[in-house]
Every structure is written in C-alpha cells, then in structure tokens.
Design a protein around this motif. Structure first.
Motif, mmCIF file in Angstrom:
data_model
loop_
_atom_site.group_PDB
_atom_site.id
_atom_site.type_symbol
_atom_site.label_atom_id
_atom_site.label_comp_id
_atom_site.label_asym_id
_atom_site.label_seq_id
_atom_site.Cartn_x
_atom_site.Cartn_y
_atom_site.Cartn_z
ATOM 1 N N THR A 81 0.852 -1.189 0.000
ATOM 2 C CA THR A 81 0.000 0.000 0.000
ATOM 3 C C THR A 81 0.885 1.235 0.000
ATOM 4 O O THR A 81 2.036 1.193 0.428
ATOM 5 N N GLY A 82 0.351 2.343 -0.472
ATOM 6 C CA GLY A 82 1.123 3.576 -0.527
ATOM 7 C C GLY A 82 2.404 3.366 -1.310
ATOM 8 O O GLY A 82 2.468 2.536 -2.218
ATOM 9 N N THR A 83 3.437 4.118 -0.973
ATOM 10 C CA THR A 83 4.737 3.888 -1.601
ATOM 11 C C THR A 83 5.698 3.407 -0.524
ATOM 12 O O THR A 83 5.520 3.702 0.664
ATOM 13 N N VAL A 84 6.709 2.678 -0.942
ATOM 14 C CA VAL A 84 7.707 2.191 0.008
ATOM 15 C C VAL A 84 8.365 3.374 0.712
ATOM 16 O O VAL A 84 8.527 3.375 1.936
ATOM 17 N N ALA A 85 8.727 4.402 -0.043
ATOM 18 C CA ALA A 85 9.392 5.569 0.548
ATOM 19 C C ALA A 85 8.503 6.268 1.565
ATOM 20 O O ALA A 85 8.964 6.661 2.644
ATOM 21 N N ASP A 86 7.223 6.426 1.247
ATOM 22 C CA ASP A 86 6.311 7.076 2.194
ATOM 23 C C ASP A 86 6.143 6.240 3.462
ATOM 24 O O ASP A 86 6.115 6.777 4.568
ATOM 25 N N ASN A 87 5.997 4.923 3.302
ATOM 26 C CA ASN A 87 5.830 4.052 4.466
ATOM 27 C C ASN A 87 7.056 4.106 5.371
ATOM 28 O O ASN A 87 6.930 4.192 6.597
ATOM 29 N N LEU A 88 8.239 4.069 4.773
ATOM 30 C CA LEU A 88 9.469 4.118 5.562
ATOM 31 C C LEU A 88 9.660 5.477 6.220
ATOM 32 O O LEU A 88 10.078 5.567 7.384
ATOM 33 N N THR A 89 9.349 6.533 5.490
ATOM 34 C CA THR A 89 9.462 7.875 6.058
ATOM 35 C C THR A 89 8.569 8.001 7.287
ATOM 36 O O THR A 89 8.991 8.504 8.333
ATOM 37 N N LEU A 161 19.066 2.668 7.113
ATOM 38 C CA LEU A 161 17.992 3.648 7.300
ATOM 39 C C LEU A 161 17.937 4.135 8.751
ATOM 40 O O LEU A 161 17.823 5.337 9.004
ATOM 41 N N ILE A 162 18.037 3.194 9.694
ATOM 42 C CA ILE A 162 17.988 3.560 11.113
ATOM 43 C C ILE A 162 19.163 4.465 11.471
ATOM 44 O O ILE A 162 18.996 5.499 12.138
ATOM 45 N N GLY A 163 20.355 4.088 11.043
ATOM 46 C CA GLY A 163 21.540 4.887 11.371
ATOM 47 C C GLY A 163 21.475 6.289 10.803
ATOM 48 O O GLY A 163 21.781 7.275 11.493
ATOM 49 N N ALA A 164 21.057 6.393 9.554
ATOM 50 C CA ALA A 164 20.982 7.709 8.919
ATOM 51 C C ALA A 164 19.914 8.580 9.589
ATOM 52 O O ALA A 164 20.143 9.767 9.847
ATOM 53 N N ALA A 165 18.761 7.989 9.889
ATOM 54 C CA ALA A 165 17.701 8.758 10.555
ATOM 55 C C ALA A 165 18.129 9.150 11.968
ATOM 56 O O ALA A 165 17.866 10.273 12.419
ATOM 57 N N HIS A 166 18.782 8.246 12.652
ATOM 58 C CA HIS A 166 19.236 8.553 14.008
ATOM 59 C C HIS A 166 20.180 9.755 14.009
ATOM 60 O O HIS A 166 20.117 10.618 14.889
ATOM 61 N N MET A 167 21.057 9.815 13.021
ATOM 62 C CA MET A 167 21.961 10.958 12.916
ATOM 63 C C MET A 167 21.190 12.273 12.743
ATOM 64 O O MET A 167 21.583 13.301 13.288
ATOM 65 N N LEU A 168 20.100 12.229 11.994
ATOM 66 C CA LEU A 168 19.284 13.438 11.811
ATOM 67 C C LEU A 168 18.661 13.902 13.131
ATOM 68 O O LEU A 168 18.587 15.096 13.406
ATOM 69 N N GLN A 178 12.231 17.539 9.519
ATOM 70 C CA GLN A 178 10.891 17.432 8.969
ATOM 71 C C GLN A 178 10.781 16.163 8.125
ATOM 72 O O GLN A 178 11.789 15.544 7.787
ATOM 73 N N ALA A 179 9.563 15.810 7.765
ATOM 74 C CA ALA A 179 9.338 14.599 6.973
ATOM 75 C C ALA A 179 10.134 14.634 5.669
ATOM 76 O O ALA A 179 10.651 13.606 5.223
ATOM 77 N N GLY A 180 10.258 15.799 5.052
ATOM 78 C CA GLY A 180 11.015 15.916 3.804
ATOM 79 C C GLY A 180 12.486 15.569 3.979
ATOM 80 O O GLY A 180 13.094 14.966 3.091
ATOM 81 N N ASP A 181 13.048 15.915 5.141
ATOM 82 C CA ASP A 181 14.439 15.575 5.431
ATOM 83 C C ASP A 181 14.613 14.064 5.540
ATOM 84 O O ASP A 181 15.581 13.490 5.032
ATOM 85 N N VAL A 182 13.663 13.434 6.206
ATOM 86 C CA VAL A 182 13.723 11.984 6.383
ATOM 87 C C VAL A 182 13.485 11.284 5.055
ATOM 88 O O VAL A 182 14.182 10.325 4.703
ATOM 89 N N ARG A 183 12.536 11.796 4.283
ATOM 90 C CA ARG A 183 12.236 11.167 2.983
ATOM 91 C C ARG A 183 13.443 11.230 2.048
ATOM 92 O O ARG A 183 13.689 10.310 1.274
ATOM 93 N N LYS A 184 14.192 12.301 2.120
ATOM 94 C CA LYS A 184 15.390 12.432 1.288
ATOM 95 C C LYS A 184 16.377 11.304 1.593
ATOM 96 O O LYS A 184 16.953 10.700 0.679
ATOM 97 N N ILE A 185 16.566 11.005 2.860
ATOM 98 C CA ILE A 185 17.438 9.893 3.251
ATOM 99 C C ILE A 185 16.864 8.570 2.758
ATOM 100 O O ILE A 185 17.570 7.735 2.197
ATOM 101 N N VAL A 186 15.573 8.371 2.984
ATOM 102 C CA VAL A 186 14.924 7.114 2.589
ATOM 103 C C VAL A 186 15.096 6.871 1.098
ATOM 104 O O VAL A 186 15.501 5.780 0.677
#
Length: 199
Positions: A81-89, A161-168, A178-186
C-alpha cells in the motif's frame, strides 16, 4: 482492587514520568527521585515495584521495545500500500519523534542499565536494533510482492535507514527534522533497491 491492575497503573505512571524527565532534562537528570517527583508519588513507590533504579530503567526500555514490536506488525501489514518511501518515512518519523533517541542516550550512558539489558537482550542497541528488525521485515514483505528487488539486502538496508535517521534526530537541542528531510534519506538509501535490475 486487583493487584495486577494497580501495579500496571503505577508502572505506567512511573514510566511516563521517566520519559518526561528524560525528554526535558536528558539522561543525566534521570534519578529515582526525579521520576517519583515528576509522577507525584513517594520515592518508596518505585522501590516497592522494582529492585533498584537500573531494574526500573531496564523495564522501561523493554516496555518501549514492546511498543516497537506492535508497530512492526502494523508496518509489515502495509506492504503493498502507498509507496515504500512514504511508508518508511512515516515509520522513521514515528520512531524518532518519540522518546527513542533519548532512550538510546540513556542506555549508552548507564553501565548498570546496559548490563541488565544484556541479560535479556545480548546483542544490539535496544530500540534501534528492534526498529531495524521491524524495517527489515517490512522490506522483505515488499520484496516478496515485487516492490523491492529480489536481490535487495533488506538486512543491510534496514540498519542503514535507522543509522541515517538517528543521525538526523540525535541533536536534541536543534530544530527537529521534517518529513522531507527523512524522505530524502529514505529515497537515497532505497533507490537502487526499488529499481528493476538491468539485464
């Protein structure tokens, strides 16, 4: 009054108070007195339910891990459902906007707590390892239905993904991402995994 219910209510009250202290003042300010003061109860209440403060903190961490396990089932169910990137974000935002980053700091700052957790969870960093397992399971489900490449290494993508998001999110004093920052990493991390292999 059923004893189990009363204990559960006290535990939840103390856990919630500990989270508030942790988020507001950081791991160094988290003491049994700070928790009971925040919870509005006598200091002895904590020690009636837990053998010592590290036992209390270990139960707090394990309780929060249970919440991640519940979220993991919901995440896996949204495969397709949705997109993989959106779900992960969304899952990364939910994880790191919670108390997760502060709990990781708490675990790394207290030797006694780490020792207690190692007794029941011998490997990995609590919270982060559990979140990576949840994301790997989700990515595997997406791989099974063809939205992630068949040769994608989900066990490497997830902790990346976890490591990169944790750094943010690790800078508790700065402006939260913001969600856009996280989506860019994803999208950067999963870009190759979403593409069809060139044959």
């Amino acid at each position: 009054m059923p004893t189990g219910l009363a204990i559960r209510d006290v535990r939840d009250q103390l856990f919630d108070a500990a989270e508030r202290v942790l988020l507001r003042d950081g791991p160094s300010a988290l003491t049994s007195r700070a928790v009971t003061t925040e919870a509005g109860c006598a200091k002895g209440v904590l020690h009636r339910h837990f053998t010592d403060f590290d036992a209390f903190l270990a139960e707090l961490v394990l309780d929060r891990i249970t919440r991640i396990d519940d979220q993991a089932a919901a995440l896996r169910a949204c495969a397709g459902t949705g997109t993989v990137a959106d779900n992960l974000t969304q899952v990364l935002m939910d994880l790191f906007e919670s108390v997760a980053v502060a709990i990781v700091s708490l675990v790394t700052s207290r030797d006694g707590l780490r020792a207690r957790l190692r007794e029941v969870r011998p490997t990995g960093v609590p919270i982060l390892t559990d979140a990576a397992t949840a994301i790997a399971s989700y990515l595997t489900a997406e791989r099974e239905i063809g939205r992630i490449n068949a040769d994608a290494d989900t066990d490497t993508l997830a902790p990346t993904l976890i490591g990169a998001a944790h750094m943010l999110f690790a800078d508790r004093q700065g402006i939260p991402p913001q969600a856009g920052d996280v989506r860019k990493i994803v999208t950067a991390v999963i870009a190759g995994a979403e593409q069809e292999p060139l044959r």
